[in-house]
Design a protein around this motif. Sequence first.
Motif, short mmCIF file in Angstrom:
data_model
loop_
_atom_site.label_atom_id
_atom_site.label_comp_id
_atom_site.label_asym_id
_atom_site.label_seq_id
_atom_site.Cartn_x
_atom_site.Cartn_y
_atom_site.Cartn_z
N GLY A 1 0.81 -1.21 0.00
CA GLY A 1 0.00 0.00 0.00
C GLY A 1 0.84 1.26 0.00
N ARG B 1 0.93 4.00 -3.03
CA ARG B 1 0.65 5.40 -2.73
C ARG B 1 1.81 6.29 -3.18
N PRO C 1 -2.11 10.48 -3.82
CA PRO C 1 -3.51 10.42 -3.35
C PRO C 1 -4.49 10.62 -4.50
N ARG C 2 -5.52 9.82 -4.54
CA ARG C 2 -6.55 9.92 -5.57
C ARG C 2 -7.91 10.08 -4.90
N LEU D 1 -2.07 2.62 1.83
CA LEU D 1 -2.48 3.57 0.78
C LEU D 1 -2.72 4.97 1.34
N GLY D 2 -2.92 5.07 2.64
CA GLY D 2 -3.16 6.37 3.25
C GLY D 2 -1.92 6.98 3.88
N GLU E 1 1.82 8.61 3.79
CA GLU E 1 2.79 9.34 2.98
C GLU E 1 4.18 8.85 3.35
#
Length: 355
Positions: free
Chosen positions: A66, A70, A75-76, A316-317, A319
């Motif tokens: 993830g 990312r 971010p999408r 994915l969240g 950074e």
Amino acid sequence: MTRPALRLAPVPLLACARAVQVIFRLLPGMGLCAVLAALAYGLQAVEIRLYGRAWLEALNIALLLGVGVRACIGPRAGLAAGIKCCARTLLNVGIMCMGATFSVGAVLRAGPGLLGGVACIVVFSLAFTCCVGRVAGLSPARTLLVACGNSICGNSAIMAAAPVIHAREADVGATIAFTAAGGLVVVLGLPLLALPGLDNAGHGVLAGLTVYAVPQVMAAASPFGAGAVQAGTLVKLMRVLMLGPVCLVLSVLYARAAGHAGGRCGSVLRLVPWYIIGFGAMMGLRAAGVVPPCAVTGLNGLATGLTVLAMAALGLGVELRAVLCAGRPLVVTVVVSLLGLVGASVLLVQLAGGR
């Protein structure tokens, strides 16, 4: 002239239309998380085939995948809703299902002495880590996450405690990344720690007191035989049993610090996350014999799968730059906390073995 009556769509039809809209909004992000989770399971299977064991579990692989995705795509907005649903709602459902995997009878048959020793180690590790984090200059949120992760059950405890203390996703991601690395070092190094005067079962108990996940406990205890694996697994389950009480205490303390605590039982119950209440309820249902053994296996698989899905969503969240910039305080807290946990566990096991 009379005005024509307005025809309103039936309420069930409107509800279905809104549900469809919500599903379509969640599908892209949830689909990506599902793909990463499936890939993590596949890579774990490759590890087992090549090395005979999973040195890095699907939970941690999903997190790393993830984070990597990312970093590549950024971010999408179209993925945010589904990712959030996996990282929070589905994770909470998984934690609730986890309660059905614990046998209260097995814990009680082990005797109050072993359970009390496990509880003392958890409490000591929590307090010790909080002191280390404060001295190292780590933020309170990250300190509590490290304390819960090292003391109880790693990733699951961190993710269960995060909503209780309102931790940010960056805090959760950075904490999991560093505690997972430290936990892997413990798994690899524990079999090399041959303590004098300690039998195989004692080495299993030591693994259960210090290692995060049940499969990792089995890997660390397996060199000492089947008895060590059984003892380590039981102690590990006792540690996870502390997840509910610890989150309950954190909920009450955090609410009091924020000035929202009440003195009535109802007020306290409102402070406890619903998934922690569900965790205790599922554990009670299994103890009462309501949950059959075949359902326990299914619920265990469901809890694990949802947690892997949530780990992918959490990655994915996160950074990557924020994780790399976590700095010395987080590293020092994780390392010293693990050293304190291992040291206290060794002392407890040797004292108990000497009686």
